[in-house]
Design an enzyme around this catalytic site. Structure first.
Site, PDB file in Angstrom:
ATOM      1  N   ARG A  68       0.881  -1.144   0.061  1.00 48.24           N
ATOM      2  CA  ARG A  68       0.015   0.189  -0.121  1.00 48.24           C
ATOM      3  C   ARG A  68       1.102   1.186  -0.055  1.00 48.24           C
ATOM      4  NH1 ARG A  68      -1.407   1.736   4.721  1.00 48.24           N
ATOM      5  NH2 ARG A  68      -2.164  -0.241   5.524  1.00 48.24           N
ATOM      6  N   TYR A 120     -16.839  16.830 -14.497  1.00 47.50           N
ATOM      7  CA  TYR A 120     -17.069  15.230 -14.623  1.00 47.50           C
ATOM      8  C   TYR A 120     -18.220  15.126 -13.562  1.00 47.50           C
ATOM      9  CZ  TYR A 120     -16.817  10.350 -14.346  1.00 47.50           C
ATOM     10  OH  TYR A 120     -17.067   9.181 -13.998  1.00 47.50           O
ATOM     11  N   ASP A 192      -8.363  18.762 -14.498  1.00 48.82           N
ATOM     12  CA  ASP A 192      -8.304  17.342 -14.880  1.00 48.82           C
ATOM     13  C   ASP A 192      -8.084  17.402 -16.384  1.00 48.82           C
ATOM     14  OD1 ASP A 192      -9.629  15.224 -15.724  1.00 48.82           O
ATOM     15  OD2 ASP A 192     -11.278  15.113 -14.314  1.00 48.82           O
ATOM     16  N   LYS A 217      -8.975   6.336 -18.675  1.00 48.21           N
ATOM     17  CA  LYS A 217      -9.461   6.787 -20.056  1.00 48.21           C
ATOM     18  C   LYS A 217      -8.381   6.668 -21.142  1.00 48.21           C
ATOM     19  CE  LYS A 217     -13.370   7.457 -17.790  1.00 48.21           C
ATOM     20  NZ  LYS A 217     -13.645   8.639 -17.041  1.00 48.21           N
TER      21      LYS A 217
HETATM   22  C1  LIG Z   1     -13.829   9.217 -15.824  1.00 49.31           C
HETATM   23  C2  LIG Z   1     -13.416  10.578 -15.421  1.00 49.31           C
HETATM   24  C3  LIG Z   1     -13.276  10.623 -14.071  1.00 49.31           C
HETATM   25  C4  LIG Z   1     -13.340   9.776 -12.989  1.00 49.31           C
HETATM   26  O1  LIG Z   1     -12.586   8.636 -13.129  1.00 49.31           O
HETATM   27  P1  LIG Z   1     -12.886   7.065 -12.774  1.00 49.31           P
HETATM   28  O2  LIG Z   1     -11.653   6.568 -13.086  1.00 49.31           O
HETATM   29  O3  LIG Z   1     -14.124   6.851 -13.493  1.00 49.31           O
HETATM   30  O4  LIG Z   1     -13.024   7.086 -11.402  1.00 49.31           O
HETATM   31  C5  LIG Z   1     -12.814  12.058 -13.951  1.00 49.31           C
HETATM   32  N1  LIG Z   1     -12.758  13.073 -14.485  1.00 49.31           N
HETATM   33  C6  LIG Z   1     -12.986  12.762 -16.067  1.00 49.31           C
HETATM   34  C7  LIG Z   1     -12.978  14.032 -16.853  1.00 49.31           C
HETATM   35  C8  LIG Z   1     -13.351  11.527 -16.573  1.00 49.31           C
HETATM   36  O5  LIG Z   1     -13.910  11.557 -17.809  1.00 49.31           O
END
Ligand SMILES: *Cc1c(COP(=O)(O)O)cnc(C)c1O
Length: 415
Positions: A68, A120, A192, A217
């Site tokens: 961890r 998001y 982000d 993603k």
């Molecule tokens: C999918 C996404 C998140 C969250 O990510 P997870 O891995 O699904 O928890 C945050 N910001 C954006 C822009 C996203 O597309």
């Protein structure tokens, strides 16, 4: 369009431990990817062990004690992301959402955050339903470039949170402009960068303090890992966030780190291809009489094209686009059912193309009035272009558009 023109090369240790200047593609393949010192394995082994032997009390054999706190695969992945985001440090988490939560947990009760409105959905949920329970309050702004200064509360505001381009309307924010104002008040800027990936945009270069990704993603890119990462330069942030990474424990598995690192090695190839495909699809949609409007930052019709030219590598638009179809929600729903290559599904950034209707899927939780104010109408379709062939994607979108717009011509159509 194949160059890495605006990516300053980064030092990378060669086999002799000598730092050399390398470009993005070379770093993607080699950063954080040392050969195994014992076997010479070119690809790192997966370190599944949760614990590591010690020679005497408190003296581990190597750099590791308990997984961890740190793990070889996580370290390697983090090093690779840091190199590609031009950051000193990167820390990986079990999801993009866990990354956001950990950053918000680093703020003391009573702290205030200014955020763009169309973040998001999960980020919005955390800000409004979880952070507030810990005494952290968020103010949302639909036009943050204009009003960030007046929304800042001198002694309380600690973070400005940006998503650019935004989801699903691909609105853009000038990172440098926000950073200039925030830094004047001693406030950190978080971007982000999930939609662009480190290949298309490097927010730290434009003044951001922390860049976050849902690794789920583009970074992993194969729709088979849930993970997140934050990258930054500050030693103070490194101490605070490393402490929380271990204390909260929302960390990814060694196997997921290994997979995501493998995905990251081809990011430049995938992101270029996705961007090329999205451009072709966006232009084809724009020329169709069945489309009201197209949101894609890679083409000249985008109202913030200038920001894309300044912030994105080679002015690329990335793989995401959205468009309003004529015929309302029914037509939008039909479109997503008639595509053969674009799969009707949430998420984005994988090698395969996806499409969805945000108003009833990813953004269904937002009240209609608020949704429409942000441009998310019932007739909006969001597409994530993968790395299939552009001609096939274009043809698929156009045939679905034709059928969706004139349902009476479809045999066995639902209309
Ligand atoms: C999918 C996404 C998140 C969250 O990510 P997870 O891995 O699904 O928890 C945050 N910001 C954006 C822009 C996203 O597309």
């Amino acid at each position: 369009m194949t160059g890495h023109s605006d990516f300053p090369s980064q030092p990378l240790q060669n086999g002799n431990g000598v730092a050399e200047e390398r470009q993005f593609g070379t770093l993607a393949v080699h950063a954080g990817a040392p050969h195994d010192p014992v076997t010479g394995a070119v690809i790192e082994p997966i370190s599944l062990s949760t614990t590591f032997a010690q020679t005497s009390v408190g003296k581990p054999i190597g750099a590791y004690e308990y997984t961890r706190s740190s793990n070889p695969n996580r370290d390697n992945f983090e090093q690779s992301v840091a190199a590609l985001e031009q950051a000193k440090y990167a820390l990986a988490f079990s999801s993009g959402s866990a990354t956001t939560a950990t950053i918000l947990q680093s703020l003391a009760a009573g702290s205030h955050v200014v955020s763009v409105s169309d973040v998001y959905g999960g980020t919005h949920r955390y800000f409004t339903k979880v952070a507030s329970a810990h005494g952290v309050h968020v103010t949302f702004s639909p036009c943050i470039e204009l009003d960030v200064e007046e929304l800042i509360r001198p002694s309380d505001t600690k973070l400005v949170w940006i998503e650019t381009p935004s989801n699903p309307t691909l609105g853009m924010v000038d990172i440098a402009k926000i950073a200039e104002v925030a830094h004047r008040h001693g406030i950190l800027v978080v971007v982000d960068n999930t939609f662009m990936s480190p290949y298309v945009q490097n927010p730290l270069k434009h003044g951001a303090d922390i860049v976050v990704h849902s690794v789920t993603k583009y970074i992993n890119g194969h729709s088979d890992v849930l993970m997140g990462v934050a990258a930054f330069n500050s030693d103070d942030l490194k101490d605070r966030l490393t402490f929380l990474q271990n204390a909260i424990g929302a960390v990814p598995s060694a196997f997921d780190c290994w997979l995501a690192h493998r995905g990251l090695k081809t990011l430049h190839l995938r992101a270029r291809e996705a961007s090329r495909n999205a451009t072709a699809v966006a232009l084809a949609l724009e020329a169709s009489p069945d489309v009201i409007s197209v949101n894609y930052p890679g083409i000249d019709s985008h109202p913030h094209r200038k920001i894309a030219l300044k912030q994105h590598r080679d002015g690329m638009g990335g793989g995401m686009l959205s468009f309003r179809i004529k015929g309302g929600q029914e037509a939008a729903n039909r479109f997503c059912q008639y595509t053969n290559i674009f799969t009707l599904a949430e998420s984005l950034g994988g090698v395969e193309s996806l499409c969805e209707v945000p108003s009833s899927m990813t953004h269904a939780g937002i009240p209609r009035e608020q949704r429409e104010a942000a441009g998310v109408f019932d007739d909006l379709v969001r597409m994530s272009c993968g790395i299939e062939d552009a001609e096939d994607l274009k043809a698929d979108a156009l045939q679905a558009l034709k059928k969706a717009a004139s349902p009476q011509t479809v045999i066995n159509g639902s209309a």
